[in-house]
Design a protein around this motif. Sequence first.
Motif, PDB file in Angstrom:
ATOM      1  N   MET A   1      -6.196 -83.516  -3.235  1.00 33.85           N
ATOM      2  CA  MET A   1      -5.270 -83.338  -2.136  1.00 33.85           C
ATOM      3  C   MET A   1      -4.700 -81.914  -2.177  1.00 33.85           C
ATOM      4  N   THR A   2      -4.720 -81.253  -1.054  1.00 34.84           N
ATOM      5  CA  THR A   2      -4.240 -79.886  -0.962  1.00 34.84           C
ATOM      6  C   THR A   2      -2.741 -79.875  -0.671  1.00 34.84           C
ATOM      7  N   ASN A   3      -2.025 -79.081  -1.421  1.00 36.18           N
ATOM      8  CA  ASN A   3      -0.586 -78.911  -1.208  1.00 36.18           C
ATOM      9  C   ASN A   3      -0.324 -77.908  -0.104  1.00 36.18           C
ATOM     10  N   VAL A   4       0.873 -77.954   0.420  1.00 39.17           N
ATOM     11  CA  VAL A   4       1.319 -76.926   1.342  1.00 39.17           C
ATOM     12  C   VAL A   4       2.286 -76.032   0.572  1.00 39.17           C
ATOM     13  N   ARG A   5       1.955 -74.763   0.478  1.00 42.86           N
ATOM     14  CA  ARG A   5       2.828 -73.777  -0.158  1.00 42.86           C
ATOM     15  C   ARG A   5       3.695 -73.180   0.949  1.00 42.86           C
ATOM     16  N   LYS A   6       4.986 -73.084   0.673  1.00 37.57           N
ATOM     17  CA  LYS A   6       5.917 -72.538   1.651  1.00 37.57           C
ATOM     18  C   LYS A   6       6.594 -71.322   1.053  1.00 37.57           C
ATOM     19  N   LEU A   7       6.684 -70.287   1.870  1.00 38.31           N
ATOM     20  CA  LEU A   7       7.287 -69.028   1.459  1.00 38.31           C
ATOM     21  C   LEU A   7       8.347 -68.635   2.477  1.00 38.31           C
ATOM     22  N   LEU A   8       9.549 -68.414   1.983  1.00 35.35           N
ATOM     23  CA  LEU A   8      10.643 -67.922   2.807  1.00 35.35           C
ATOM     24  C   LEU A   8      10.837 -66.448   2.483  1.00 35.35           C
ATOM     25  N   VAL A   9      10.638 -65.604   3.468  1.00 37.77           N
ATOM     26  CA  VAL A   9      10.771 -64.159   3.289  1.00 37.77           C
ATOM     27  C   VAL A   9      12.111 -63.766   3.905  1.00 37.77           C
ATOM     28  N   ALA A  10      13.098 -63.499   3.049  1.00 36.23           N
ATOM     29  CA  ALA A  10      14.466 -63.273   3.505  1.00 36.23           C
ATOM     30  C   ALA A  10      14.894 -61.830   3.282  1.00 36.23           C
ATOM     31  N   ARG A  11      15.360 -61.212   4.339  1.00 37.35           N
ATOM     32  CA  ARG A  11      15.968 -59.885   4.194  1.00 37.35           C
ATOM     33  C   ARG A  11      17.435 -60.093   3.813  1.00 37.35           C
ATOM     34  N   HIS A  12      17.933 -59.261   2.927  1.00 34.29           N
ATOM     35  CA  HIS A  12      19.328 -59.351   2.514  1.00 34.29           C
ATOM     36  C   HIS A  12      20.256 -59.250   3.719  1.00 34.29           C
ATOM     37  N   GLY A  13      21.499 -59.715   3.537  1.00 39.84           N
ATOM     38  CA  GLY A  13      22.497 -59.629   4.595  1.00 39.84           C
ATOM     39  C   GLY A  13      22.943 -58.199   4.859  1.00 39.84           C
TER      40      GLY A  13
END
Length: 166
Positions: A1-13
């Motif tokens: 079973m293939t997982n879903v990788r999630k990436l949150l790319v956040a710029r600083h405030g």
Amino acid sequence: MTNVRKLLVARHGHAENIDVFGKDHERSLTLRGTEAVQNIGVQLKQAESWIPDLYLCSTALRARQTFAQMKQTLEYQGNASFVPFFYSAGVQEILDCLMGIEDKYNIAMIIGHNPTWSNVISGLSGCSIALSPSDTAMMQKKANSWAEAFAEGSWECVKVLRPTAV
């Protein structure tokens, strides 16, 4: 079973002006920046299955403060690493780092700086997105490992969270 990788790319405030504060690496968040980061945290709480289980963060003060606000808003108790080269790294250095994420993590958030972060999004998804302070891109890809996720193929940019009413 293939997982879903999630990436949150956040710029600083949003940070203090360099002319007022002096050294760029030590600029702190403004009140507006703090509130915007909290707003993004609330949006992440409302998004199903997007709470990070790993944070990788620049060592710049404004990025560390962004992480601290996110941690508080999300009531996060997990792992975080502060990565000195995120402050001045290019896209390939960032991708090389991300390929090394341990596979026990499924959702990673990286907190850092433009223009590199916008270029990372473009390189992974082909989408041209300019991140303003606090903006966070939600990206995902089916892959059995982080190394596989960054080895080939495009990521899907699901949504870009932007602060509302701040």
